[in-house]
Enzyme design. Sequence first.
Site, PDB file in Angstrom:
ATOM      1  N   LYS A 174       0.845  -1.201   0.000  1.00  0.00           N
ATOM      2  CA  LYS A 174       0.000   0.000   0.000  1.00  0.00           C
ATOM      3  C   LYS A 174       0.879   1.249   0.000  1.00  0.00           C
ATOM      4  CE  LYS A 174      -3.825  -2.478   2.076  1.00  0.00           C
ATOM      5  NZ  LYS A 174      -4.720  -2.785   3.189  1.00  0.00           N
ATOM      6  N   ASP A 211     -11.017   2.525   3.300  1.00  0.00           N
ATOM      7  CA  ASP A 211     -11.275   1.080   3.210  1.00  0.00           C
ATOM      8  C   ASP A 211     -12.752   0.793   2.938  1.00  0.00           C
ATOM      9  OD1 ASP A 211      -9.214  -0.812   3.406  1.00  0.00           O
ATOM     10  OD2 ASP A 211      -8.910  -0.389   5.535  1.00  0.00           O
ATOM     11  N   GLN A 256      -4.804  -1.570   9.288  1.00  0.00           N
ATOM     12  CA  GLN A 256      -4.717  -2.910   8.696  1.00  0.00           C
ATOM     13  C   GLN A 256      -5.323  -3.950   9.637  1.00  0.00           C
ATOM     14  OE1 GLN A 256      -3.703  -3.415   5.596  1.00  0.00           O
ATOM     15  NE2 GLN A 256      -3.890  -5.644   5.694  1.00  0.00           N
TER      16      GLN A 256
HETATM   17  N1  GUN Z   1      -6.786  -6.998   5.864  1.00  0.00           N
HETATM   18  C1  GUN Z   1      -7.000  -7.760   4.765  1.00  0.00           C
HETATM   19  N2  GUN Z   1      -7.520  -7.022   3.764  1.00  0.00           N
HETATM   20  C2  GUN Z   1      -7.645  -5.763   4.238  1.00  0.00           C
HETATM   21  C3  GUN Z   1      -8.093  -4.537   3.668  1.00  0.00           C
HETATM   22  O1  GUN Z   1      -8.528  -4.457   2.515  1.00  0.00           O
HETATM   23  N3  GUN Z   1      -8.042  -3.453   4.491  1.00  0.00           N
HETATM   24  C4  GUN Z   1      -7.596  -3.517   5.767  1.00  0.00           C
HETATM   25  N4  GUN Z   1      -7.594  -2.401   6.498  1.00  0.00           N
HETATM   26  N5  GUN Z   1      -7.163  -4.634   6.323  1.00  0.00           N
HETATM   27  C5  GUN Z   1      -7.177  -5.744   5.555  1.00  0.00           C
END
Ligand code: GUN
Length: 280
Positions: free
Chosen positions: A52, A119, A96
Amino acid sequence: MAKIIDGKAISARIKDELKDEVARLKDQGKEASLAVIQVGNDPASCVYVNNKKKACAYIGIGSESYELPEETTEDELLALIDRLNDDPKITGILCQLPVPKHINEDTIIRRISPAKDVDGFHPMSVGALCIGEKGFASCTPAGVMKLLEYSDIAVEGRECVVVGRSNIVGKPMALMLLKANGTVTVCHSRTKNLKEVCKRADILVVAVGKPKMITEEYVKDGAVVIDVGIHRMDNGKLCGDVDYDRVEDKCSAITPVPGGVGPMTIAMLMYNCVNALKED
Ligand code: GUN
């Protein structure tokens, strides 16, 4: 032979389009900055968070990293989110998941301001999607919609079957297909005659979290198959929820694992980060 839907190529196109847009917005004095929070050091989360941050750097979005120790308390994490919510320089916040067990995930999701919820996990964002209002869309299902769009696969009037009903993928996926005028069925662990229901699908989206569960017996001739799953097998290779080798010959188009839905999640996160900037 099925057409292979190349998520890597499509996500690269989207990221390049966003890069140009970010440059234009910068000229107008608008700059995006994403706060990325990670609590603990789950190895998979470290990889995702790194990717990211790399995507932000590529597109020209600022990113601030908050790597907190495993022992961080819920109150400490909430205090950080409050501070980031109030910081005008921060335009997007993501924490996350998963967070350590002593922290309530729902409390965290609800604390992030819906205006910065890139998100798309906040109940306000999900509710906006449900009633067709503006708001951030959950990145993985939004990525699936983009894959269909960029592959010229029409949704309107078609039978869409979603296998899986998670808050992050299955439910928002069903809402997005519905919004695109598909006829949508959602299947789950208690669904009876799963094979027969899946066989109705013109577009079959699978997000069950079980390696190679979907074989040719679940797929209608000529269906489009979208595989959201990703698993590491004993031989070290990756596979999805769909048994690709057995299904490929039967469908008209299919996403591979890796290189299908996976790269789209980050592309759509970047899309949301850029859109956050355009909202104000
Ligand atoms: N953990 C697994 N996929 C995601 C996601 O798309 N966003 C976040 N914040 N955590 C995750």
